[in-house]
Design an enzyme around this catalytic site. Structure first.
Site, mmCIF file in Angstrom:
data_model
loop_
_atom_site.group_PDB
_atom_site.id
_atom_site.type_symbol
_atom_site.label_atom_id
_atom_site.label_comp_id
_atom_site.label_asym_id
_atom_site.label_seq_id
_atom_site.Cartn_x
_atom_site.Cartn_y
_atom_site.Cartn_z
ATOM 1 N N LYS A 169 15.037 -51.882 10.661
ATOM 2 C CA LYS A 169 15.290 -50.848 11.874
ATOM 3 C C LYS A 169 15.385 -49.538 11.010
ATOM 4 O O LYS A 169 16.629 -49.230 10.286
ATOM 5 C CB LYS A 169 16.885 -51.411 12.383
ATOM 6 C CG LYS A 169 17.248 -50.887 13.679
ATOM 7 C CD LYS A 169 17.222 -49.527 14.021
ATOM 8 C CE LYS A 169 18.215 -48.723 13.316
ATOM 9 N NZ LYS A 169 18.335 -47.065 13.748
ATOM 10 N N CYS A 278 22.586 -38.191 -0.747
ATOM 11 C CA CYS A 278 23.818 -38.527 -0.892
ATOM 12 C C CYS A 278 24.269 -38.444 -2.518
ATOM 13 O O CYS A 278 25.488 -38.668 -2.831
ATOM 14 C CB CYS A 278 23.711 -40.088 -0.629
ATOM 15 S SG CYS A 278 22.120 -40.852 -1.576
ATOM 16 N N GLU A 377 32.038 -35.746 2.380
ATOM 17 C CA GLU A 377 30.777 -35.359 2.278
ATOM 18 C C GLU A 377 30.071 -34.745 3.270
ATOM 19 O O GLU A 377 30.305 -35.096 4.588
ATOM 20 C CB GLU A 377 29.959 -36.831 2.059
ATOM 21 C CG GLU A 377 28.397 -36.554 1.881
ATOM 22 C CD GLU A 377 27.731 -38.175 1.798
ATOM 23 O OE1 GLU A 377 26.718 -37.951 1.060
ATOM 24 O OE2 GLU A 377 28.067 -38.975 2.593
#
Length: 470
Positions: A169, A278, A377
């Site tokens: 996905k 990230c 973040e």
């Protein structure tokens, strides 16, 4: 670029059950470039059924046959590098040079995994028993959008290498990359049903995949908040879940660090890909004895970053979407409101930019580790400079975070660099470099996730352990 209106299920391109679509938007212009099909729960059912059916035969392929398949995937990937790079740039605005590098890294990682696979001991005799490593089954794979070529590859190919079948996905804002990726696997001859792809929204297709009773493992990369929900959705069927989640990585610049190396690492690590990484070292820890020198040098380097059309010779393109641009703006304003000193960049778009989702590369000094910009973040080109007095204090600051994905250490004394690396609680620590090794295990401590990807570790996440006694 054009529409992406078909799914890839059971070895063929197929129409979704429903005809719902969403706009595909170019982040560099803000213009709609096509329509994306939105697969639903019924489409996921079809894909999982195909993967489950294919597992019976695909899991029995010999190691040599799987090595041959990986080599075919790598060869086709290498043939389509330009197409993949163009797709990544169109999807998320990554500068073309960086998109090409990430595609090359993805293709290279497939070749490296083929070599690992050929040598991996799937069966080992220990005394009176044998330990077998067997494919776990059907793997539901949900990568993020920020490095789509690399992240789809790092999930799908190790699962295929292990003998698993897969349902991908992909991220809904990276559909062109997903289209090229599926074309690569189809052309490489992946057996029917071993690879399936359902494009659509994470809240619909992704959720259906994580909850599906016939999916044996979920591999998810994304935010910690979504990762928590993925874990909950998967719990009812007790499937294995591996996750690479958020990060707020610290870059410890030691007092003896070479300034050129330190500044280059800081700027490349945070500003590359518009800060949408990230592992970005967004908390840059600088010794108070060299504060003025380092703040000035980092600010000057960031101010010199060329921002613009990702199809041209620029270092930084736009952020990936309007939503992400507004998120970055909120964090920049939070830094100002909480008293950090703005030394480069700031709110708004770069000078002269009139369209697209471009943010200004931004640096804050005088940041304390309890400020919002140091705790959360941002996923944008925003760097926080935090001063420390002793190396022990630097390690404490680095570890004072709910995250533990990556850390960076820059210094001239190899012994001290290694000592600091050993004390930082992070899944991977890079010493005097920002480029990872794609054969080294990668994953997080704490709220940065569980499990590992890349190399041998990435292969083993897709395997079950069976003991045959006697």
């Amino acid at each position: 670029m054009t529409d992406v209106l078909r799914l890839y299920i059971d070895g063929a391109w197929t129409e979704p059950v429903e005809g719902r679509t969403a706009d595909i938007v170019n982040p560099a212009t803000g213009e709609t470039t096509g329509q994306l099909a939105l697969g639903n729960e019924a489409d996921v059912d079809r894909a999982v059924e195909a993967a489950k059916r294919a597992f019976v035969s695909y899991s029995q392929l010999s190691v040599a046959e799987r090595v041959e398949l990986l080599e075919a995937i790598a060869a086709e990937y290498e043939r389509r590098l330009d197409d993949m790079a163009a797709a990544v740039t169109a999807d998320v605005g990554t500068p073309l040079f960086l998109a090409r590098l990430s595609a090359e890294a993805a293709a290279g990682s497939v070749r490296e995994l083929a070599e690992i696979l050929g040598k991996y001991p799937f069966e080992e005799r220990r005394g009176d028993y044998t330990v077998r490593k067997e494919p776990i089954g059907v793997c539901g794979l949900i990568p993020p959008w920020n490095y789509p070529a690399l992240q789809m590859t790092e999930k799908v190919v190790p699962a295929l290498a292990a003998g698993c079948t897969t349902v991908l996905k992909p991220a809904e804002i990276a559909p062109y990359s997903a289209q090229v990726f599926a074309e690569i696997l189809h052309a490489a001859g992946v057996p029917q049903g071993a690879f399936n792809m359902v494009v659509g929204k994470g809240s619909v297709a992704g959720s259906a995949l994580t909850k599906h009773p016939d999916v044996d493992m979920i591999s998810f990369t994304g935010s910690t908040a979504v990762g928590i929900q993925v874990q909950k959705d998967a719990a009812d069927t007790v499937k294995r879940v591996t996750q690479e989640l958020g990060g707020k990585s610290a870059h410890i610049i030691l007092p003896d660090a070479d300034i050129e190396t330190a500044v280059s690492m800081a700027v490349q690590g945070v500003i590359s890909n518009s800060g949408q990484t990230c592992t970005a070292p967004t908390r840059t820890l600088i010794p108070s004895s060299r504060k003025d020198e380092l703040v000035g040098a980092i600010a000057a380097a960031v101010q010199a970053v060329v921002v613009g059309d990702p199809l041209t010779q620029v270092f930084m393109g736009p952020v990936a979407s309007e939503r992400q641009w507004h998120t970055v703006q909120r964090y920049i304003q939070a830094g100002i409101d909480e008293g950090a000193t703005l030394v480069a960049g700031g709110p708004g778009q770069p000078e002269g930019v009139k369209s697209g989702w471009f943010a200004r590369p931004t640096v804050f000094a005088d940041v304390t580790n309890d400020m919002t910009i140091a705790r959360e973040e941002i996923f944008g080109p925003v760097m926080s400079l935090i001063t420390y007095d002793t190396v022990d204090e630097a390690v404490d600051i680095a570890n004072d975070s709910p995250y533990g994905l990556t850390a960076y250490v820059t210094g001239s004394d190899p012994e001290q660099v290694r000592d600091v690396a050993a004390r930082v609680r992070a899944g991977q620590v890079l010493l005097n470099r920002v480029q990872p090794d794609l054969t080294a295990p990668f994953g997080g401590y704490k709220q940065s996730g569980n499990g590992r990807i890349w190399g041998v570790a990435g292969l083993e996440e897709n395997l079950e352990v069976k003991a045959v006694v006697g």
